[in-house]
Design an enzyme around this catalytic site. Sequence first.
Site: not given
Ligand SMILES: C[S@@+](CC[C@H](N)C(=O)[O-])C[C@H]1O[C@@H](n2cnc3c(N)ncnc32)[C@H](O)[C@@H]1O
Length: 472
Positions: A283, A285-289, A308, A352, A405
Amino acid sequence: MDTRNSSWRPRRDQSDPSRLVAYDVLRAVHEDGAYANLILPQLLRKARLSGRDAAFATNLAYGTLRLQGRWDAIISRCTQGRELSDIDPELLDILRLGAHQLLELETPPHAALYEMVTLTRNELSQNRGGFVNAVLRRVDEKAGQWEEILHKSAATQAEFLAMWHSHPRWIVEEFERSLEANGRMASDVESILAANNTPPKVALVPRDVTKRQLRRALVSEGLEYAQPALMPNALLLESGDPHQLRMIQSGAAGVQDEGSQLIAALLAEAPLSGSDNLWLDMCAGPGGKTATLASYALERGARIHANEPHEHRLDLVANAVDPFADLVDLRLGTGESIGEEEPNAYDRVLVDAPCSGLGSLRRRPESRWNKHPEDILELTRLQTQLLTSAFKALRPGGILLYSTCTPALAETRGVVQAFLDGNPQASLIDPAPTVAQVALRPVDSHQGMMQLWPDTEQSDAMFIAMVSKMAS
Ligand SMILES: C[S@@+](CC[C@H](N)C(=O)[O-])C[C@H]1O[C@@H](n2cnc3c(N)ncnc32)[C@H](O)[C@@H]1O
């Protein structure tokens, strides 16, 4: 909706521009669902405010939104029986701004009342100034006594804390349950709520530069920094805009909460035997981790698949990992299918997961008012599917890290425990020993899982569970 009376022109004083900007922010948030942190810079630019005026407008707008629950509880006791729901929303926003100035910013009462009455006359109508004046006078008369008044009027401690620390009641209760399940006292909730009302310092992470180079760049731009609380490589910005730094613009360094930095370090550094060349960020987006993970993958000679489902968020991932583009493969798709498509493929996997975000309320002043308890059940379904799929994609002996989070139990221990109960091949790995190695200080885990908190770790309230896959 533009609530200003178009036929009426002020004959008397002008509204103070900083207070007008703060009012417009509140209106945009409440009327149009705008994000305060996105609309405020636009309004400041439009009003040509900078320096102290911009800082005052920012404090007033963000502070009023954060403490809105407290101001509403107080205002409702000063309206002589009139329900808040019977007060026009734009008028209520002016009362909230007034209460914040009187009780939090310690603006002299005559100035706060004068400015709010002028704002009312200029933005709404001449005759509503009297109501604003009367209510704010009553608010001011009991300045210094409100905490006690609210405490006495509340039926329970949770009700008082919700009012005084300005959180929806259900969120206070979620935090209390989570604190207890994580080995802390429910009464610690007060310090969590207070921490959520304190804007965090901006944390920076060096990725494709050293900490020393990042420090030098800050100094040369005249930006002051403080030392980190949790991650040895982090730097905390005291003030100023980090995006003016070329290192941040290029992705060589990033803006990232220390808890998120810890998660990337933990997944990368957790001991692993056997191959260690292919990692999955399910998961991304937006790519920080992903970007911080990539800085470890570079040293290790590993590749990362960053998944993503939303195209615009995958673009953000591409941008964030630009300095590491050679070792990150971007994948547009849902995480649920990866386990079937690529079973036993990855050495390290990060889930994440999308979550309620109750752990980062301190970042967005209005966000606590836009969350709903009923969203959590739906999220836990998705979180369970993602964790199950990620586990399938993990190779035997590999390591998976599930993070959210939020401290909400259903999304954290609930999801992980149900998964462990149904997957005998999965075994929980306590993150604490690896945290002790990668962080500046140890963090306690509880029953093999870890919950970070803004009061103790000075990070967002991130949850961490690590799982390894036994050979079948
Ligand atoms: C908590 S954020 C991740 C933050 C990211 N790891 C970072 O540190 O920048 C969760 C991400 O999961 C994505 N997401 C939503 N549904 C999903 C799915 N079914 N499969 C994978 N990712 C999904 C969301 O679009 C979002 O970008």
